[in-house]
Scaffold this motif. Structure first.
Motif, PDB file in Angstrom:
ATOM      1  N   THR A 297       8.432   4.517   1.004  1.00 60.25           N
ATOM      2  CA  THR A 297       7.310   3.840   0.362  1.00 60.25           C
ATOM      3  C   THR A 297       6.457   3.102   1.391  1.00 60.25           C
ATOM      4  N   GLY A 298       7.108   2.425   2.322  1.00 63.45           N
ATOM      5  CA  GLY A 298       6.381   1.720   3.364  1.00 63.45           C
ATOM      6  C   GLY A 298       5.556   2.658   4.228  1.00 63.45           C
ATOM      7  N   GLN A 299       6.100   3.825   4.516  1.00 65.48           N
ATOM      8  CA  GLN A 299       5.358   4.809   5.312  1.00 65.48           C
ATOM      9  C   GLN A 299       4.108   5.282   4.569  1.00 65.48           C
ATOM     10  N   ILE A 300       4.225   5.434   3.259  1.00 65.61           N
ATOM     11  CA  ILE A 300       3.056   5.839   2.464  1.00 65.61           C
ATOM     12  C   ILE A 300       2.003   4.735   2.468  1.00 65.61           C
ATOM     13  N   LEU A 301       2.446   3.491   2.361  1.00 68.73           N
ATOM     14  CA  LEU A 301       1.505   2.371   2.406  1.00 68.73           C
ATOM     15  C   LEU A 301       0.751   2.364   3.735  1.00 68.73           C
ATOM     16  N   GLU A 302       1.454   2.629   4.820  1.00 67.85           N
ATOM     17  CA  GLU A 302       0.805   2.689   6.129  1.00 67.85           C
ATOM     18  C   GLU A 302      -0.190   3.849   6.188  1.00 67.85           C
ATOM     19  N   GLN A 303       0.169   4.989   5.596  1.00 70.27           N
ATOM     20  CA  GLN A 303      -0.748   6.136   5.548  1.00 70.27           C
ATOM     21  C   GLN A 303      -2.006   5.808   4.749  1.00 70.27           C
ATOM     22  N   ILE A 304      -1.826   5.109   3.632  1.00 78.47           N
ATOM     23  CA  ILE A 304      -2.975   4.702   2.810  1.00 78.47           C
ATOM     24  C   ILE A 304      -3.964   3.900   3.653  1.00 78.47           C
ATOM     25  N   CYS A 305      -3.442   2.945   4.404  1.00 78.07           N
ATOM     26  CA  CYS A 305      -4.313   2.079   5.198  1.00 78.07           C
ATOM     27  C   CYS A 305      -5.010   2.848   6.312  1.00 78.07           C
ATOM     28  N   LEU A 306      -4.305   3.788   6.913  1.00 77.09           N
ATOM     29  CA  LEU A 306      -4.932   4.608   7.954  1.00 77.09           C
ATOM     30  C   LEU A 306      -6.006   5.517   7.371  1.00 77.09           C
ATOM     31  N   GLN A 307      -5.689   6.169   6.280  1.00 77.05           N
ATOM     32  CA  GLN A 307      -6.604   7.156   5.697  1.00 77.05           C
ATOM     33  C   GLN A 307      -7.860   6.516   5.117  1.00 77.05           C
TER      34      GLN A 307
ATOM     35  N   ILE B  47     -12.636   1.764  -8.707  1.00 78.80           N
ATOM     36  CA  ILE B  47     -12.151   1.073  -7.517  1.00 78.80           C
ATOM     37  C   ILE B  47     -11.713   2.155  -6.537  1.00 78.80           C
ATOM     38  N   ARG B  48     -12.544   2.404  -5.547  1.00 78.38           N
ATOM     39  CA  ARG B  48     -12.286   3.432  -4.535  1.00 78.38           C
ATOM     40  C   ARG B  48     -11.701   2.762  -3.302  1.00 78.38           C
ATOM     41  N   LEU B  49     -10.583   3.281  -2.832  1.00 80.03           N
ATOM     42  CA  LEU B  49      -9.905   2.642  -1.712  1.00 80.03           C
ATOM     43  C   LEU B  49     -10.801   2.575  -0.484  1.00 80.03           C
ATOM     44  N   LYS B  50     -11.538   3.624  -0.225  1.00 79.28           N
ATOM     45  CA  LYS B  50     -12.372   3.683   0.979  1.00 79.28           C
ATOM     46  C   LYS B  50     -13.514   2.674   0.934  1.00 79.28           C
ATOM     47  N   GLU B  51     -14.161   2.543  -0.196  1.00 85.71           N
ATOM     48  CA  GLU B  51     -15.352   1.701  -0.293  1.00 85.71           C
ATOM     49  C   GLU B  51     -15.062   0.286  -0.782  1.00 85.71           C
ATOM     50  N   ASP B  52     -14.045   0.104  -1.618  1.00 84.46           N
ATOM     51  CA  ASP B  52     -13.879  -1.166  -2.336  1.00 84.46           C
ATOM     52  C   ASP B  52     -12.702  -2.020  -1.902  1.00 84.46           C
ATOM     53  N   VAL B  53     -11.754  -1.450  -1.168  1.00 82.81           N
ATOM     54  CA  VAL B  53     -10.557  -2.203  -0.757  1.00 82.81           C
ATOM     55  C   VAL B  53     -10.659  -2.550   0.722  1.00 82.81           C
ATOM     56  N   GLU B  54     -10.465  -3.831   1.037  1.00 86.49           N
ATOM     57  CA  GLU B  54     -10.551  -4.276   2.424  1.00 86.49           C
ATOM     58  C   GLU B  54      -9.183  -4.499   3.059  1.00 86.49           C
ATOM     59  N   ILE B  55      -8.240  -5.026   2.280  1.00 89.69           N
ATOM     60  CA  ILE B  55      -6.955  -5.469   2.836  1.00 89.69           C
ATOM     61  C   ILE B  55      -5.821  -5.080   1.892  1.00 89.69           C
ATOM     62  N   LEU B  56      -4.691  -4.688   2.460  1.00 89.17           N
ATOM     63  CA  LEU B  56      -3.443  -4.530   1.710  1.00 89.17           C
ATOM     64  C   LEU B  56      -2.436  -5.508   2.283  1.00 89.17           C
ATOM     65  N   VAL B  57      -1.852  -6.318   1.408  1.00 88.21           N
ATOM     66  CA  VAL B  57      -0.767  -7.230   1.798  1.00 88.21           C
ATOM     67  C   VAL B  57       0.497  -6.727   1.105  1.00 88.21           C
ATOM     68  N   ALA B  58       1.481  -6.323   1.897  1.00 82.58           N
ATOM     69  CA  ALA B  58       2.655  -5.646   1.345  1.00 82.58           C
ATOM     70  C   ALA B  58       3.930  -6.458   1.565  1.00 82.58           C
ATOM     71  N   ASP B  59       4.910  -6.193   0.726  1.00 81.16           N
ATOM     72  CA  ASP B  59       6.215  -6.832   0.844  1.00 81.16           C
ATOM     73  C   ASP B  59       6.985  -6.178   1.999  1.00 81.16           C
ATOM     74  N   PRO B  60       7.565  -6.979   2.898  1.00 82.02           N
ATOM     75  CA  PRO B  60       8.237  -6.413   4.077  1.00 82.02           C
ATOM     76  C   PRO B  60       9.505  -5.635   3.771  1.00 82.02           C
ATOM     77  N   SER B  61      10.015  -5.728   2.553  1.00 85.99           N
ATOM     78  CA  SER B  61      11.203  -4.939   2.214  1.00 85.99           C
ATOM     79  C   SER B  61      10.913  -3.439   2.249  1.00 85.99           C
ATOM     80  N   PHE B  62       9.633  -3.067   2.247  1.00 83.89           N
ATOM     81  CA  PHE B  62       9.267  -1.648   2.290  1.00 83.89           C
ATOM     82  C   PHE B  62       9.107  -1.115   3.710  1.00 83.89           C
ATOM     83  N   LYS B  63       9.163  -1.996   4.697  1.00 85.17           N
ATOM     84  CA  LYS B  63       9.038  -1.542   6.078  1.00 85.17           C
ATOM     85  C   LYS B  63      10.145  -0.553   6.413  1.00 85.17           C
ATOM     86  N   GLY B  64       9.770   0.579   6.999  1.00 85.16           N
ATOM     87  CA  GLY B  64      10.753   1.571   7.400  1.00 85.16           C
ATOM     88  C   GLY B  64      11.269   2.447   6.278  1.00 85.16           C
ATOM     89  N   THR B  65      10.790   2.236   5.059  1.00 89.08           N
ATOM     90  CA  THR B  65      11.193   3.068   3.921  1.00 89.08           C
ATOM     91  C   THR B  65      10.124   4.131   3.661  1.00 89.08           C
TER      92      THR B  65
END
Length: 382
Positions: free
Chosen positions: A281-291, A261-279
């Motif tokens: 961990t949340g910043q890493i999740l945002e980086q994952i989606c950008l990268q 399961i390769r993030l670039k080829e196989d993952v389309e969407i990430l749905v995350a818990d809002p408690s991570f916003k501004g943390t």
């Protein structure tokens, strides 16, 4: 039961999307397909009877199955802030490596922590896949990754008990996956692949017919399911932050994904818990989606006042654990994760509650409490 004009197309797609699989992975797919083939006649009869008694048009049902095979996505639930044996978080590893790994590689699980040779997970995988992954020379990286088939499109995912966040995979991944009706560790009778999916549909229709509910959806009848699948599976993904959670802890079609399961080829969407916003961990999740070019959405989240945590759901120790980890009088997903991190870094500080394994189990159960009884996080922001 072959869906008009669909059988050849499905076989072609299955062949296309299984080309990169190893011998053991192909063997696992073949074993489950053959198993479902043996049960096909009984499954087809069940489908026929329920459609007839429910007054559901056969062509509409067939179209619903076509929509599943062309549009349904597998969801992979995970807690992004859990630490692996070298104290790297799940989110950090995903960003760095760009792949979603099996429990045999990460030694992490939101279910049974038993991914080692001879352990319970190894034994039930041997039973489920006919020993495909117990052959000599099979590596841990070849093992399947576990998720749930997302048919109802609930905002908190099809199986939130396994994680506060979830990836939605490309529909093509579904063709190299096997399925069980409910959790595989229970050794369910109904199994299948997209090549032989009748057993899954028969089990789903039967549960609806007997219980008026399935997959966490109440007041569900066969016609309502067919209408939903035909229309909603083809619709664009909607903003999860505006949709109420369904809190489905126990009823899902488990998916076992074979191959990488390769993030670039196989993952389309990430749905995350809002408690991570501004943390962090949340910043890493945002980086994952950008990268890795993944769409990012936030669901409503779960939060709960400490004095509302029950003592009769997941055990009498839940209220005291919630009180210990809470901030501002309430708990959310990130607070449970922070506690799990602290436990990994300083297990001695938690000895009053038991061993590290016991406390991790408690935290997992507290997450179940939060999913079951929590309210949208926006109600708690001070």
């Amino acid at each position: 039961m072959e869906w008009k004009g669909d059988a050849n197309a499905n076989k072609k797609r299955e062949s296309q999307f299984t080309e990169e699989l190893s011998e053991s992975q192909l063997s696992a797919l073949e074993y489950v397909t053959n198993y479902a083939q043996i049960r096909k006649s009984e499954a087809v009869q069940t489908i026929h009877e329920i459609l007839q008694m429910s007054n559901v048009d056969r062509e509409e049902f067939e179209d619903a199955v076509v929509k599943i095979k062309s549009h349904a996505k597998i969801a992979l639930h995970f807690h992004p802030d859990r630490l692996d044996p070298v104290k790297k978080s799940v989110a950090e590893a995903l960003l760095e490596q760009g792949v979603y790994k099996s429990q045999f590689e990460t030694l992490l699980s939101s279910g049974s922590v038993s991914a080692y040779s001879g352990g319970p997970r190894d034994l039930w995988e041997e039973r489920l896949f006919g020993g495909a992954y117990q052959q000599e020379g099979v590596s841990n990286s070849e093992r399947p990754k576990y998720g749930a088939l997302d048919l109802m499109r609930h905002s908190d995912g099809p199986a939130p008990r396994f994680g506060s966040c979830y990836f939605l995979l490309s529909p093509e991944v579904s063709y190299r996956s096997t399925y069980t009706y409910m959790d595989s560790h229970q050794n369910p009778v109904q199994k299948g692949t997209f090549a032989e999916f009748d057993d899954m549909m028969a089990a789903l229709l039967e549960e609806i017919f007997l219980r008026d509910s399935a997959l966490g959806e109440k007041d569900l009848r066969s016609q309502k399911l067919v209408d939903h699948l035909r229309v909603n599976l083809t619709m664009p993904f909607s903003d999860s932050s505006k949709c109420e959670a369904k809190r489905n802890l126990n009823h899902y079609i488990e998916a076992q994904v074979h191959g990488n399961i390769r993030l670039k080829e196989d993952v389309e969407i990430l749905v995350a818990d809002p408690s991570f916003k501004g943390t962090p961990t949340g910043q890493i999740l945002e980086q994952i989606c950008l990268q890795y070019a993944i769409q990012l959405y936030w669901h409503m989240g779960f939060a709960m006042w400490v004095d509302e945590v029950p003592s009769d759901f997941r055990g009498p120790t839940m209220p005291s654990l919630a009180k210990r980890i809470a901030h501002h009088g309430y708990i959310d997903a990130s607070m449970i994760g922070s506690a799990a991190m602290h436990l990994k870094h300083d297990p001695a500080a938690w000895r009053d509650r038991g061993t590290e394994k016991e406390v991790l189990q408690e935290l997992k159960l507290l997450w179940h409490v939060l999913v079951r009884y929590g309210k949208p996080l926006r109600n708690f922001k001070l």
